[in-house]
Scaffold this active site. Structure first.
Site, short mmCIF file in Angstrom:
data_model
loop_
_atom_site.label_atom_id
_atom_site.label_comp_id
_atom_site.label_asym_id
_atom_site.label_seq_id
_atom_site.Cartn_x
_atom_site.Cartn_y
_atom_site.Cartn_z
N LEU A 73 0.82 -1.21 0.00
CA LEU A 73 0.00 0.00 0.00
C LEU A 73 0.85 1.26 0.00
O LEU A 73 0.46 2.28 -0.54
CB LEU A 73 -0.88 0.03 1.26
CG LEU A 73 -1.84 -1.13 1.47
CD1 LEU A 73 -2.43 -1.05 2.88
CD2 LEU A 73 -2.93 -1.10 0.43
N GLY A 74 2.00 1.17 0.66
CA GLY A 74 2.84 2.35 0.77
C GLY A 74 4.16 2.02 1.43
O GLY A 74 4.32 0.95 2.01
N THR A 125 -3.29 5.19 5.10
CA THR A 125 -1.98 4.69 4.65
C THR A 125 -0.97 5.84 4.65
O THR A 125 0.16 5.70 5.11
CB THR A 125 -2.07 4.03 3.28
OG1 THR A 125 -3.00 2.94 3.36
CG2 THR A 125 -0.73 3.52 2.80
N GLU A 161 2.43 6.22 6.71
CA GLU A 161 3.75 6.40 6.07
C GLU A 161 4.42 7.69 6.53
O GLU A 161 5.64 7.72 6.73
CB GLU A 161 3.62 6.39 4.54
CG GLU A 161 3.02 5.11 3.94
CD GLU A 161 3.66 3.83 4.40
OE1 GLU A 161 4.83 3.83 4.83
OE2 GLU A 161 2.97 2.79 4.36
N HIS A 202 6.16 7.06 9.72
CA HIS A 202 7.52 6.53 9.52
C HIS A 202 8.50 7.63 9.11
O HIS A 202 9.62 7.72 9.63
CB HIS A 202 7.53 5.47 8.40
CG HIS A 202 6.90 4.17 8.74
ND1 HIS A 202 7.14 3.49 9.91
CD2 HIS A 202 6.04 3.39 8.03
CE1 HIS A 202 6.46 2.36 9.91
NE2 HIS A 202 5.76 2.27 8.78
N ASP A 256 -8.44 1.13 7.75
CA ASP A 256 -8.49 2.59 7.94
C ASP A 256 -9.57 3.02 8.92
O ASP A 256 -9.37 3.90 9.75
CB ASP A 256 -8.73 3.28 6.58
CG ASP A 256 -7.45 3.40 5.76
OD1 ASP A 256 -6.45 2.74 6.10
OD2 ASP A 256 -7.46 4.15 4.77
ZN ZN Z 1 4.53 0.74 8.13
#
Ligand code: ZN
Ligand code: CA
Length: 251
Positions: free
Chosen positions: A119-120, A161, A165, A168, A224
């Site tokens: 997804l990412g 998503t 991300e 991170h 989600d």
């Molecule tokens: Zn992750």
């Protein structure tokens, strides 16, 4: 650092020659809906889906108004994948270096088909060359089906998503780093053995002796609709990155 932190975003939409608003060439509305979700989630806006039992990080996102040459822009760039070097075969080696904007000044987001069911993905602070720094999401997990005029199917259709991300990108690990040791290096997330999927009505407890897994955390793998919070400890890590390795981004 204190106060509101505003991060300029450029969204690079990499398509296969579709008209704008069709297939991978997602509409401006869909891009805007993603920026809205980021702000709802990171600011914990009352009444939004991002209003969980977490914290307001005071981090905000906006589409860049000036490009690297100081020309006006709407912050959305579009490219046909086959026209990029090597046909855009490699996202990191062929697409990113050709399209990125100065990553010390912009949060680069690429919306492109990744393949392999991913997804990412994101670059952690201080880990990637400048031309690869940023986050990548697939078109069908970018933006929110909640927004009028935006239609995205599946369980990754509310923009989380990208929230994940960007977590991170701002230094957060997954909440499921295991039951022993430093885990995710955040004290107020319970240790967790493995990712949770779906939206279980009773949260699993994959590490005994503490709290149930925090399935509503953005750094798990839940659907989600199930996610709505960052903890204070996660916010502290992100703030440290925004005063450290990524301080040039914030205003
Ligand atoms: Zn992750
Ligand atoms: Ca536990």
């Amino acid at each position: 650092r204190g106060g509101t932190i505003r991060l300029p975003v450029v969204v690079h939409v990499v398509h296969n020659g579709e008209a704008v608003g069709v297939g991978n060439n997602i509409s401006d509305l869909q891009v805007l809906s993603q920026i809205d979700v980021l702000n709802e989630d990171y600011r914990r806006i009352p009444g939004s889906r991002g209003f969980g039992a977490g914290v307001d990080t005071n981090i905000e996102f906006y589409l860049a108004k000036e490009d690297p040459n100081c020309n006006p822009t709407n912050g959305i760039m579009r490219y046909r994948r086959s026209e990029l070097p090597n046909g855009g075969a490699s996202i990191d080696s062929d697409i990113k270096p050709k399209t990125f904007w100065d990553s010390s000044r912009y949060l680069n987001m690429w919306v492109v088909n990744i393949g392999g069911g991913i997804l990412g993905y994101a670059t952690f602070p201080g880990t990637a060359p400048a031309e690869e720094d940023g986050v990548v999401m697939i078109p069908s997990a970018f933006g929110s089906n909640d927004a009028p005029g935006v239609f995205i199917g599946g369980v990754y259709n509310l923009g989380r998503t990208t929230t994940h991300e960007v977590g991170h990108y701002l230094g957060l690990f997954h909440t499921f780093q295991g039951c022993t040791g430093a885990g995710d290096s955040v004290a107020d997330t319970p240790p967790q053995a493995q990712p949770n999927y779906g939206c279980p009505s009773t949260p699993p407890d994959t590490c005994s002796g503490g709290d149930d897994d925090l399935i509503e955390n953005y750094m798990d793998y839940s659907d989600d609709v199930c996610m709505d919070m960052f903890t204070a400890g996660q916010n502290a890590r992100m703030q440290a990155v925004l005063s450290g390795l990524r301080s040039s981004l914030a205003s």
